[in-house]
Scaffold this active site. Structure first.
Site, PDB file in Angstrom:
ATOM      1  N   HIS A 121       0.776  -1.062   0.064  1.00  0.00           N
ATOM      2  CA  HIS A 121       0.026   0.113  -0.036  1.00  0.00           C
ATOM      3  C   HIS A 121       0.888   1.313   0.049  1.00  0.00           C
ATOM      4  O   HIS A 121       1.923   1.058   0.434  1.00  0.00           O
ATOM      5  CB  HIS A 121      -0.956  -0.229   1.143  1.00  0.00           C
ATOM      6  CG  HIS A 121      -1.795   0.937   1.364  1.00  0.00           C
ATOM      7  ND1 HIS A 121      -1.726   2.337   1.513  1.00  0.00           N
ATOM      8  CD2 HIS A 121      -3.177   0.893   1.136  1.00  0.00           C
ATOM      9  CE1 HIS A 121      -2.893   3.018   1.780  1.00  0.00           C
ATOM     10  NE2 HIS A 121      -3.623   2.230   1.354  1.00  0.00           N
ATOM     11  N   ASP A 198       3.214  -4.326   7.945  1.00  0.00           N
ATOM     12  CA  ASP A 198       1.743  -3.715   7.813  1.00  0.00           C
ATOM     13  C   ASP A 198       0.745  -4.858   7.931  1.00  0.00           C
ATOM     14  O   ASP A 198       0.604  -5.645   7.268  1.00  0.00           O
ATOM     15  CB  ASP A 198       1.654  -2.954   6.696  1.00  0.00           C
ATOM     16  CG  ASP A 198       0.216  -2.286   6.263  1.00  0.00           C
ATOM     17  OD1 ASP A 198      -0.463  -2.581   6.924  1.00  0.00           O
ATOM     18  OD2 ASP A 198       0.074  -1.922   5.038  1.00  0.00           O
ATOM     19  N   GLN A 201      -4.649  -5.429   7.028  1.00  0.00           N
ATOM     20  CA  GLN A 201      -5.554  -6.496   6.659  1.00  0.00           C
ATOM     21  C   GLN A 201      -5.505  -7.908   7.112  1.00  0.00           C
ATOM     22  O   GLN A 201      -6.308  -8.712   6.977  1.00  0.00           O
ATOM     23  CB  GLN A 201      -5.309  -6.468   4.898  1.00  0.00           C
ATOM     24  CG  GLN A 201      -5.249  -5.229   4.228  1.00  0.00           C
ATOM     25  CD  GLN A 201      -6.673  -4.850   4.137  1.00  0.00           C
ATOM     26  OE1 GLN A 201      -7.717  -5.368   4.268  1.00  0.00           O
ATOM     27  NE2 GLN A 201      -6.946  -3.420   3.877  1.00  0.00           N
ATOM     28  N   LYS A 224     -10.582  -1.430  10.614  1.00  0.00           N
ATOM     29  CA  LYS A 224     -10.755  -2.518   9.907  1.00  0.00           C
ATOM     30  C   LYS A 224     -10.938  -3.870  10.902  1.00  0.00           C
ATOM     31  O   LYS A 224     -11.118  -4.933  10.232  1.00  0.00           O
ATOM     32  CB  LYS A 224      -9.422  -2.932   9.174  1.00  0.00           C
ATOM     33  CG  LYS A 224      -8.948  -1.580   8.124  1.00  0.00           C
ATOM     34  CD  LYS A 224      -7.889  -1.971   7.343  1.00  0.00           C
ATOM     35  CE  LYS A 224      -7.706  -0.719   6.437  1.00  0.00           C
ATOM     36  NZ  LYS A 224      -8.393  -0.650   5.501  1.00  0.00           N
ATOM     37  N   CYS A 364      -4.839   2.178  -3.789  1.00  0.00           N
ATOM     38  CA  CYS A 364      -3.554   2.786  -3.099  1.00  0.00           C
ATOM     39  C   CYS A 364      -2.245   1.948  -3.363  1.00  0.00           C
ATOM     40  O   CYS A 364      -1.462   1.585  -2.588  1.00  0.00           O
ATOM     41  CB  CYS A 364      -3.754   3.426  -1.633  1.00  0.00           C
ATOM     42  SG  CYS A 364      -5.221   4.608  -1.317  1.00  0.00           S
TER      43      CYS A 364
END
Length: 406
Positions: A121, A198, A201, A224, A364
């Protein structure tokens, strides 16, 4: 097996209709909807507890402080961090990554190397580019194969004694692919490099154990994982956080302030300048409890089954191209229509008319799209409240789009 009817009833927004059709919400990679218990917790905070934290001796301030620090403990347990002071409240994954990239300004120098990947991302690309510009460090990247795999052989060749930081996502927001982060971390540590993952997700889709991963930094967002927007977490190993410079200056993050110089507070407050999103941070604990009550293994299995089902049914349509088919995925599938002149947004708008919410565009992730030679994709991403019927409606909607756009 999940009680889908009982779960769906907990989400008031899902009871409405969009364009006269029952809402099928498949944009969970962008943000998930909130259960009633989270919504109620927000109202309860402002109705009973609202006060600033860490700064007052009065009862409301102490109650708010206790609640927020309990939430920090809840996050610590959720990802199995060693200490609460390794849990830093941020305003989201982007904020957390920027915190690390800015904090490393004093730890890097010209000639050092930062490795990122082609599957990231933008939020896990741009902050490192800014850091490289500030310090003279060099950016390298792990390329993405056309199948959607990170080229680990190339990664091994990129690692040198000059490598200081490796940044990679756990699960791709654009393709849904689960990356081999444990292997990436172990290889980086052989070169004594730090690793940031990261996890935006991943945290709502699978069990994450930061000690088992041995990751140095792990960043994720509350919105999220069924929590409020404007919330996030940066996990960092204590010994590394202590070496970093503060991201922001102001109240709360100081030990002493004089007109000529200041000293900084101990962790985690060193990185939590100003009034935080107190309500959001407290309510994040309620969102975690919601997931734990269902069970992370149940959630993970359910989402994987929906992705598999969607991939199988869409693959039956000759007009549909699925990206990274048969790769290990969690929570999302990306596709396009193989029709001349059709943009992903065209498909998204037709699906929206049928009450089906998906995400279209580059997500993104422009380097991924450039690698695949496309402008963007249609992405369907799933949450615990989605069902096999939602997949059937998606496929039926895509068939209508094919008929209309052919």
């Amino acid at each position: 097996m999940l009680n889908q009817s009982a779960i769906i009833r907990q989400f008031p927004i899902l009871q409405q209709k969009i364009n006269g059709q029952a809402l099928v919400y498949l944009d969970n990679g962008a943000t998930v909807q909130k259960p009633q218990r989270v919504i109620d917790a927000i109202a309860n905070y402002y109705s009973t507890t609202n006060s600033n934290v860490h700064r007052g001796i009065h009862t409301l301030s102490q109650n708010a402080t206790i609640a927020m620090e309990k939430a920090r403990e809840k996050v610590k347990a959720y990802i199995n961090a060693k200490k609460p002071k390794e849990i830093n409240f941020t305003y989201g994954t982007t904020d957390a990554i920027n915190l690390v990239a800015t904090g490393f300004t004093s730890l890097l120098q010209k000639g050092d190397e930062i490795i990122i990947t082609e599957i990231e991302h933008h939020s896990n690309i741009v902050p490192w580019q800014i850091l490289a510009q500030r310090t003279g460090a060099e950016i390298k990247y792990i390329p993405l194969t056309l199948e959607g795999k990170l080229d680990l052989d190339k990664y091994k060749s990129l690692l040198t004694d000059k490598t200081k930081m490796v940044a990679v996502n756990h699960v791709s927001n654009a393709l849904g692919i689960v990356n081999p982060v444990k292997e990436i971390i172990d290889l980086a540590h052989e070169k004594k490099a730090w690793v940031l993952v990261d996890g935006a997700q991943a945290v709502a889709q699978m069990k994450v154990d930061v000690q088992e991963l041995d990751v140095d930094f792990y960043a994720f967002s509350g919105h999220k994982m069924y929590g409020p927007t404007g919330t996030g977490i940066l996990y960092g190993k204590e010994e590394i956080l202590k070496q970093m410079s503060p991201y922001r200056g102001g109240g709360e993050m100081i030990e002493t302030v004089e007109m000529k110089a200041s000293t900084y507070a101990d962790l985690p407050f060193k990185f939590e300048a100003g009034t935080p999103n107190i309500c959001g941070n407290i309510v994040l604990a309620e969102a975690i409890d919601f997931m734990l009550d269902i069970g992370m293994e149940n959630i993970s299995g359910h989402k994987k089954s929906l992705v598999t089902l969607a991939e199988e049914k869409l693959a039956e349509l000759p007009e549909v191209e699925i990206y990274s088919p048969n790769m290990p995925k969690s929570g999302a599938i990306s596709f396009n229509l193989k029709l001349n002149g059709v943009h992903p947004s065209d498909v998204g708008m037709i699906l929206d008319k049928q009450g089906i919410a998906v995400r279209t565009g580059h997500h993104c992730c422009q380097p991924i799209m450039a690698r695949l030679g496309i402008l963007g994709t249609v992405r369907a991403s799933f949450a615990v409240y989605n069902t096999a019927e939602d997949v059937d409606k998606l496929v039926a909607g895509v068939k209508k789009a094919i008929t209309f756009l052919r």
